[in-house]
Structures are given as C-alpha cells and as structure tokens.
Scaffold this motif. Structure first.
Motif, PDB file in Angstrom:
ATOM      1  N   LYS A  50      85.168  58.288  29.947  1.00 33.97           N
ATOM      2  CA  LYS A  50      84.155  57.976  29.247  1.00 33.97           C
ATOM      3  C   LYS A  50      82.818  58.374  29.967  1.00 33.97           C
ATOM      4  N   LYS A  51      82.800  58.728  31.239  1.00 31.62           N
ATOM      5  CA  LYS A  51      81.765  59.209  32.042  1.00 31.62           C
ATOM      6  C   LYS A  51      81.728  60.619  32.657  1.00 31.62           C
ATOM      7  N   VAL A  52      82.590  61.393  31.950  1.00 31.69           N
ATOM      8  CA  VAL A  52      82.686  62.852  32.121  1.00 31.69           C
ATOM      9  C   VAL A  52      81.274  63.622  31.608  1.00 31.69           C
ATOM     10  N   SER A  53      80.942  64.290  32.459  1.00 26.55           N
ATOM     11  CA  SER A  53      79.356  64.930  32.246  1.00 26.55           C
ATOM     12  C   SER A  53      79.711  66.284  31.849  1.00 26.55           C
ATOM     13  N   ARG A  54      80.802  67.026  31.968  1.00 25.81           N
ATOM     14  CA  ARG A  54      81.215  68.297  31.860  1.00 25.81           C
ATOM     15  C   ARG A  54      82.679  68.629  31.934  1.00 25.81           C
ATOM     16  N   THR A  55      83.056  69.404  31.127  1.00 27.14           N
ATOM     17  CA  THR A  55      84.393  69.972  31.291  1.00 27.14           C
ATOM     18  C   THR A  55      84.380  71.421  31.922  1.00 27.14           C
ATOM     19  N   LEU A  56      85.374  71.539  32.969  1.00 23.92           N
ATOM     20  CA  LEU A  56      85.495  72.833  33.587  1.00 23.92           C
ATOM     21  C   LEU A  56      87.037  73.163  33.217  1.00 23.92           C
ATOM     22  N   LYS A  57      87.091  74.451  32.584  1.00 23.84           N
ATOM     23  CA  LYS A  57      88.586  75.128  32.408  1.00 23.84           C
ATOM     24  C   LYS A  57      88.629  76.002  33.460  1.00 23.84           C
ATOM     25  N   VAL A  58      90.258  75.665  34.140  1.00 23.43           N
ATOM     26  CA  VAL A  58      90.803  76.282  35.211  1.00 23.43           C
ATOM     27  C   VAL A  58      92.105  77.111  34.545  1.00 23.43           C
TER      28      VAL A  58
END
Length: 164
Positions: A50-58
């Motif tokens: 609920k506190k994710v500030s961004r998503t990083l794709k790897v």
C-alpha cells in the motif's frame, strides 16, 4: 508397546520436516500481504504494497544478464519490482549485499535444488513474472543476483544504488 516406536517415528518425522522447510515452495504472499513484523535486513525490509512509491521492471534471461543492471532508489522508498523471465530456464532475483549474495551462491552450489521463502527473492519460471515489494531504509550500494548455480558466476548481477 508398538505404539511408542510409532509415536517416536512420527515425532522424528515432524522434526525433520521443519528442518527441511527451506525446500518448501516459494510463498506467493509478498505482493499482497506484508509481514507486520518485517525482518530488518542490512539492505532494508519487506515493503508494504500500500506504500509503494513506484514500480521498477526488471527483465532477465538466458544471456545471464539483468536489464536494467543498475537501479537508483531513494532511502526510505518502497518499490515494487516486477521481475520477468524472458529466458527458457529458471531464473531468480535475490536482493542483498554482495557478500550475502556470494555466500548464498556458494550454498546454492552445494544444494542446487534449494527453494526459498523470503520476501527479498523472486523465483521466476520461463516466460513468467513475479513481484518483490521492498523498502530500502538504508543508503548505500546493494545488489541483486540470480543464485541458480552458474548464473551468478556468469555475471547475472545488478546493482541498486540507494541515495539519501
């Protein structure tokens, strides 16, 4: 009297099961439900989705490389890693310090079938995608690697620069 040996055997079997629990299938709860008492590691702790500030794709694949190989995160930031295996063999993404990854890679050589149930690891079957939600609460250089025997040694390592 035959009851006591059978009972002893059952107790020993239950104890052995807990010893080998490291081989249990990976848990799927990381992205949906964080631990209330997340274990603090030298490179952070399990993040709250609920506190994710961004998503990083790897992306990772049979070239034994991660793309991107360098990520920058701010101290305190909670990120969601979306890890895709574009290869035809099993790969994984394991977060940690370089020393921890090296030690774990050596352990994996001795026990190649070892599976894990840790929030800082994603085991990704060919063509599949998994997620890790992680909070980097300390500044510094941390790493991610594929610890399947031979992969780490072939250069399947990336870096996470955590800035203040």
């Amino acid at each position: 009297m035959k009851f006591i040996p059978i009972l002893s055997f059952m107790v020993a079997l239950a104890a052995a099961e807990s010893i080998f629990a490291h081989d249990d299938p990976p848990r799927k709860s990381n992205a949906a439900k964080p631990s209330i008492y997340a274990e603090e590691k030298s490179f952070g702790r399990e993040g709250d989705p609920k506190k994710v500030s961004r998503t990083l794709k790897v992306d990772m694949g049979d070239s034994m490389r991660f793309s991107p190989a360098l990520l920058t995160v701010k101290q305190g930031e909670t990120v969601r890693f979306v890890v895709k295996n574009n290869g035809k063999t099993m790969h994984e993404m394991v977060l940690g310090t370089m020393q921890e990854l090296k030690e774990h890679a050596e352990l994996m050589k001795k026990h190649p079938g070892m599976e894990h149930d840790e929030p800082y690891m994603a085991h990704v079957a060919p063509g599949k995608t998994e997620r890790i939600v992680w909070q980097f609460d300390k500044a510094g250089e941390f790493y991610y690697g594929c610890l399947i025997p031979g992969h780490f040694e072939a250069g399947m390592v990336g870096k996470v620069a955590v800035t203040r």
